[in-house]
Design an enzyme around this catalytic site. Structure first.
Site, PDB file in Angstrom:
ATOM      1  N   GLU A  22      -6.334  -4.548  10.451  1.00 55.24           N
ATOM      2  CA  GLU A  22      -4.380  -3.578  10.929  1.00 55.24           C
ATOM      3  C   GLU A  22      -5.403  -2.846  11.682  1.00 55.24           C
ATOM      4  OE1 GLU A  22      -2.254  -2.675   7.027  1.00 55.24           O
ATOM      5  OE2 GLU A  22      -4.288  -1.656   6.700  1.00 55.24           O
ATOM      6  N   GLY A  53       2.277   2.387  10.270  1.00 54.33           N
ATOM      7  CA  GLY A  53       2.708   3.479  10.479  1.00 54.33           C
ATOM      8  C   GLY A  53       3.608   3.615  12.086  1.00 54.33           C
ATOM      9  N   LYS A  88       0.251   4.395  -0.622  1.00 53.22           N
ATOM     10  CA  LYS A  88      -0.527   5.632   0.291  1.00 53.22           C
ATOM     11  C   LYS A  88      -0.349   6.553  -0.740  1.00 53.22           C
ATOM     12  CE  LYS A  88       0.000   3.264   4.772  1.00 53.22           C
ATOM     13  NZ  LYS A  88       0.063   3.412   6.247  1.00 53.22           N
ATOM     14  N   HIS A 146      -9.996   1.216   3.991  1.00 50.77           N
ATOM     15  CA  HIS A 146      -7.949   1.353   4.582  1.00 50.77           C
ATOM     16  C   HIS A 146      -8.980   2.526   6.064  1.00 50.77           C
ATOM     17  CE1 HIS A 146      -4.187   3.127   5.828  1.00 50.77           C
ATOM     18  NE2 HIS A 146      -3.954   1.741   5.988  1.00 50.77           N
ATOM     19  N   GLU A 161      -6.683   4.914   7.456  1.00 49.08           N
ATOM     20  CA  GLU A 161      -7.218   6.566   6.505  1.00 49.08           C
ATOM     21  C   GLU A 161      -7.991   6.759   6.437  1.00 49.08           C
ATOM     22  OE1 GLU A 161      -3.181   6.185   5.106  1.00 49.08           O
ATOM     23  OE2 GLU A 161      -1.459   5.142   7.019  1.00 49.08           O
ATOM     24  N   ASN A 213       0.606  -1.507  -0.282  1.00 46.85           N
ATOM     25  CA  ASN A 213      -0.330  -0.082   0.317  1.00 46.85           C
ATOM     26  C   ASN A 213       1.176   0.725   0.264  1.00 46.85           C
ATOM     27  OD1 ASN A 213      -1.621   2.020   0.363  1.00 46.85           O
ATOM     28  ND2 ASN A 213      -2.312   1.576   2.394  1.00 46.85           N
ATOM     29  N   SER A 226       3.064  -1.641  10.810  1.00 47.09           N
ATOM     30  CA  SER A 226       4.123  -1.377  10.505  1.00 47.09           C
ATOM     31  C   SER A 226       4.598  -3.081  10.516  1.00 47.09           C
ATOM     32  CB  SER A 226       4.185  -1.686  12.075  1.00 47.09           C
ATOM     33  OG  SER A 226       4.204   0.054  12.450  1.00 47.09           O
TER      34      SER A 226
HETATM   35  P1  PGA Z   1       2.651   0.549   7.240  1.00 47.17           P
HETATM   36  O1  PGA Z   1       1.150   0.007   6.633  1.00 47.17           O
HETATM   37  O2  PGA Z   1       2.660  -1.266   7.780  1.00 47.17           O
HETATM   38  O3  PGA Z   1       3.429   1.462   7.309  1.00 47.17           O
HETATM   39  O4  PGA Z   1       2.043   0.483   9.232  1.00 47.17           O
HETATM   40  C1  PGA Z   1       0.101  -0.871   6.460  1.00 47.17           C
HETATM   41  C2  PGA Z   1      -1.159  -0.131   6.313  1.00 47.17           C
HETATM   42  O5  PGA Z   1      -2.001   0.997   6.571  1.00 47.17           O
HETATM   43  O6  PGA Z   1      -1.525  -0.230   5.020  1.00 47.17           O
END
Ligand code: PGA
Length: 254
Positions: free
Chosen positions: A168, A174, A11, A96, A98, A9, A212
């Site tokens: 998640e 993140g 982003k 997601h 976010e 992903n 992460s």
């Molecule tokens: P990250 O993000 O691996 O940077 O924690 C995962 C995601 O948002 O799908």
């Protein structure tokens, strides 16, 4: 051995030229492994570049990070499932964290998006996960099952089986703090039990972990049989670290 999915992903990172470069570097070194799929989720404007680079690879696919539930119309700034599919997307993320927590996407909207994706022939990857306060309050299971119920509402059993789930936990995304392999596996088991009552018997439902994941922790996470793959943000942006994560799958198989 069930199918594994390794999803990147990106982003809001990687313009078309950079996206093309990373995919090219990854594919130059990554050899197909049976029952493995690698999926890139670039920003929508970089989708065409990624689709072009992966042409001819059956083990590699591309997707979009979000869709609108309507097929077309006056929705400035939005992308529909048929448009994404026509541009070469095979997958779309839905819900997601976010989108849910920074843009106010609701449970009901995720359900409409899952329906729209399936109608357009896109495979949805429905993301679910609890906030840290919800985990501390002991409501992880309730939150995740509520999100599943809304995201998969109105689908028959065979169609439900086509929707990949990404667990998640929001506090792990993140932050550098991943769920432990056993904590992730425990939530996966809860999700799998819930899905088992709603999907045809005998089918293995794809449930990925995200939050992460990196080259250091991916082997331990993937050692959990509950995990059918990983959804990776930061550590998928560079070819080297993404390749190290992809190699984890090969090690698990031995
Ligand atoms: P990250 O993000 O691996 O940077 O924690 C995962 C995601 O948002 O799908």
């Amino acid at each position: 051995m069930s199918r594994l999915i390794f999803a990147a992903n990106w982003k809001m990172h990687h313009a078309p030229a950079a996206a093309r470069q990373v995919v090219r570097e990854v594919l130059a070194r990554y050899r197909p492994v049976a029952e493995r799929e690698v999926v890139f989720f670039p920003p929508a404007v970089s989708l065409a570049a990624v689709v072009d680079e992966i042409k001819g690879r059956r083990d590699v696919a591309a997707g979009v990070q979000n869709i609108h539930w309507e097929a077309k119309g006056a929705f400035t700034g939005e992308i529909s499932a048929p448009i994404a599919a026509a541009a070469g997307a095979a997958w779309t993320l839905v819900g997601h964290s976010e989108r849910r927590h920074k843009f106010g996407e609701t449970d009901a909207e995720t359900g409409r998006k899952v329906h729209a994706a399936l109608a357009a022939g896109l495979l949805p990857m429905l993301c679910v996960g609890e906030l840290i306060e919800e985990r501390r309050a002991g409501s992880t299971e309730a939150v995740v099952l509520r999100q599943l119920g809304a995201g998969l509402a109105g689908l028959d059993a065979a169609t439900t089986a086509r929707v990949a789930i990404a667990y998640e936990p929001v506090w792990a995304i993140g932050t550098g703090v991943n769920a432990t392999p056993s904590d992730a596996a425990a939530v996966h088991r809860t999700i799998r039990r819930w899905l088992a009552e709603r999907t045809p018997p005998g089918s293995r439902h794809a449930i990925l972990y995200g939050g992460s994941v990196n080259a250091e922790n991916s082997a331990a996470l993937m050692a959990e049989e509950e995990l059918d793959g990983v959804l990776v943000g930061g550590a998928s942006l560079e070819a080297d670290s993404w390749l190290r994560i992809l190699e984890t799958a090969v090690r698990r198989e031995k």
